[in-house]
Design a protein around this motif. Structure first.
Motif, short mmCIF file in Angstrom:
data_model
loop_
_atom_site.label_atom_id
_atom_site.label_comp_id
_atom_site.label_asym_id
_atom_site.label_seq_id
_atom_site.Cartn_x
_atom_site.Cartn_y
_atom_site.Cartn_z
N ASP A 114 -25.37 -21.51 -64.26
CA ASP A 114 -26.24 -20.68 -65.10
C ASP A 114 -27.68 -21.16 -64.94
N VAL A 115 -28.33 -20.72 -63.87
CA VAL A 115 -29.69 -21.14 -63.53
C VAL A 115 -30.54 -19.92 -63.19
N ASP A 116 -31.85 -20.12 -63.18
CA ASP A 116 -32.75 -19.04 -62.80
C ASP A 116 -32.80 -18.86 -61.29
N VAL A 117 -32.81 -19.99 -60.59
CA VAL A 117 -32.91 -19.99 -59.13
C VAL A 117 -31.80 -20.82 -58.54
N LEU A 118 -31.17 -20.30 -57.50
CA LEU A 118 -30.17 -21.05 -56.75
C LEU A 118 -30.78 -21.41 -55.41
N ALA A 119 -30.86 -22.71 -55.13
CA ALA A 119 -31.49 -23.19 -53.91
C ALA A 119 -30.46 -23.89 -53.02
N PRO A 120 -29.85 -23.15 -52.09
CA PRO A 120 -28.90 -23.79 -51.17
C PRO A 120 -29.65 -24.65 -50.16
N CYS A 121 -29.29 -25.91 -50.07
CA CYS A 121 -29.95 -26.85 -49.15
C CYS A 121 -28.93 -27.65 -48.36
N ALA A 122 -27.75 -27.08 -48.15
CA ALA A 122 -26.71 -27.76 -47.39
C ALA A 122 -26.41 -26.93 -46.14
N LEU A 123 -25.15 -26.81 -45.79
CA LEU A 123 -24.77 -26.01 -44.63
C LEU A 123 -24.84 -24.52 -44.95
N GLY A 124 -24.79 -23.70 -43.92
CA GLY A 124 -24.97 -22.26 -44.08
C GLY A 124 -23.70 -21.51 -44.43
N SER A 125 -23.82 -20.19 -44.41
CA SER A 125 -22.70 -19.26 -44.67
C SER A 125 -22.05 -19.47 -46.02
N VAL A 126 -22.86 -19.74 -47.04
CA VAL A 126 -22.29 -19.97 -48.37
C VAL A 126 -22.19 -18.68 -49.18
N PHE A 127 -22.92 -17.65 -48.77
CA PHE A 127 -22.89 -16.39 -49.52
C PHE A 127 -22.07 -15.36 -48.77
N ASN A 128 -21.03 -14.89 -49.42
CA ASN A 128 -20.13 -13.93 -48.81
C ASN A 128 -19.52 -13.04 -49.89
N GLU A 129 -18.60 -12.20 -49.49
CA GLU A 129 -18.02 -11.25 -50.44
C GLU A 129 -17.23 -11.93 -51.56
N THR A 130 -16.84 -13.18 -51.33
CA THR A 130 -16.11 -13.93 -52.36
C THR A 130 -17.03 -14.64 -53.32
N THR A 131 -18.12 -15.25 -52.81
CA THR A 131 -19.00 -16.06 -53.66
C THR A 131 -20.07 -15.24 -54.38
N ILE A 132 -20.53 -14.18 -53.77
CA ILE A 132 -21.64 -13.41 -54.35
C ILE A 132 -21.33 -12.84 -55.73
N PRO A 133 -20.14 -12.29 -55.97
CA PRO A 133 -19.87 -11.74 -57.31
C PRO A 133 -20.02 -12.75 -58.45
N GLY A 134 -19.87 -14.04 -58.17
CA GLY A 134 -19.95 -15.04 -59.23
C GLY A 134 -21.32 -15.63 -59.46
N ILE A 135 -22.31 -15.25 -58.66
CA ILE A 135 -23.64 -15.83 -58.79
C ILE A 135 -24.29 -15.36 -60.09
N ARG A 136 -24.83 -16.31 -60.85
CA ARG A 136 -25.51 -15.99 -62.11
C ARG A 136 -27.03 -16.07 -62.00
N ALA A 137 -27.51 -16.73 -60.96
CA ALA A 137 -28.96 -16.84 -60.76
C ALA A 137 -29.53 -15.47 -60.39
N ARG A 138 -30.80 -15.28 -60.71
CA ARG A 138 -31.45 -14.01 -60.35
C ARG A 138 -32.21 -14.12 -59.04
N ILE A 139 -32.34 -15.34 -58.54
CA ILE A 139 -33.06 -15.56 -57.29
C ILE A 139 -32.29 -16.57 -56.44
N VAL A 140 -32.19 -16.30 -55.15
CA VAL A 140 -31.64 -17.25 -54.18
C VAL A 140 -32.77 -17.62 -53.24
N ALA A 141 -33.14 -18.89 -53.24
CA ALA A 141 -34.26 -19.34 -52.42
C ALA A 141 -34.09 -20.82 -52.13
#
Length: 199
Positions: A114-141
């Motif tokens: 439950d955050v305003d911004v989600l900042a992925p800083c690890a390996l790639g391919s983390v956003f997909n049809e399974t993970t995206i529905p559960g994202i609560r942040a309004r920004i991915v950066a």
């Protein structure tokens, strides 16, 4: 390297350079990632339509607190943000919690934090049809490369009204600076005719 599924035989070790040490610092003490992280922080501010300073109550979830994630946390903390962090290496999480007052969350839960911004800083391919529905942040950066599993995942984020700052834009500062610094080095390495350059 091998920890990411790249065969050791495909790698060519770069020669030691007096102007760039093993930590990636040049003679001026500037790390290649510093440039990328400055652009990343600037990008987060722009996504939020914020001025130079971040709101004190802004919550940022940082996935991966290795080199890039750690120094992004350092900048965000100095700007007043509240941090939620995860990493497969618990020692890295301990460090971020101790130094920045970050909240620990599991790697399995960080994408749903439950955050305003989600900042992925690890390996790639983390956003997909399974993970995206559960994202609560309004920004991915964030600073990770190739964050989307497929091009369609960008559409999925947009359909959920999640603003996605493309990784090839928001973390381009480090790559741009690195390419400037290592252009001459690439000329030296090409004599080995490697299948892959990792500099």
């Amino acid at each position: 390297g091998p920890s990411h599924g790249i065969e050791k035989g495909l790698l060519v070790e770069r020669p030691q350079r007096p102007e760039v040490d093993d930590l990636g610092l040049d003679a001026a003490g500037v790390h290649v990632d510093d440039w990328g992280l400055d652009i990343c922080l600037f990008g987060i501010q722009k996504c939020l339509a914020l001025p130079a300073g971040l709101a004190a109550r802004l919550a940022v979830g940082v996935q991966g607190v290795g080199h890039v994630g750690y120094y992004l946390c350092k900048r965000l903390h100095a700007a007043g943000a509240t941090l939620v962090v995860s990493d497969l290496d618990e020692a890295r999480v301990d460090r971020a919690c101790a130094e920045f007052g970050a909240e620990r969350i599991s790697s399995a839960e960080i994408l749903q934090a439950d955050v305003d911004v989600l900042a992925p800083c690890a390996l790639g391919s983390v956003f997909n049809e399974t993970t995206i529905p559960g994202i609560r942040a309004r920004i991915v950066a964030g600073g990770a490369n190739n964050q989307l599993s497929t091009p369609e995942d960008g559409v999925r984020l947009a359909e959920r009204n999640i603003l996605y700052a493309p990784d090839y834009v928001i973390n381009a500062g480090g790559v741009s600076y690195a390419s400037y610094r290592v252009a001459h080095l690439m000329q030296e390495l090409v004599q080995y005719q490697p299948d892959l350059f990792i500099v």
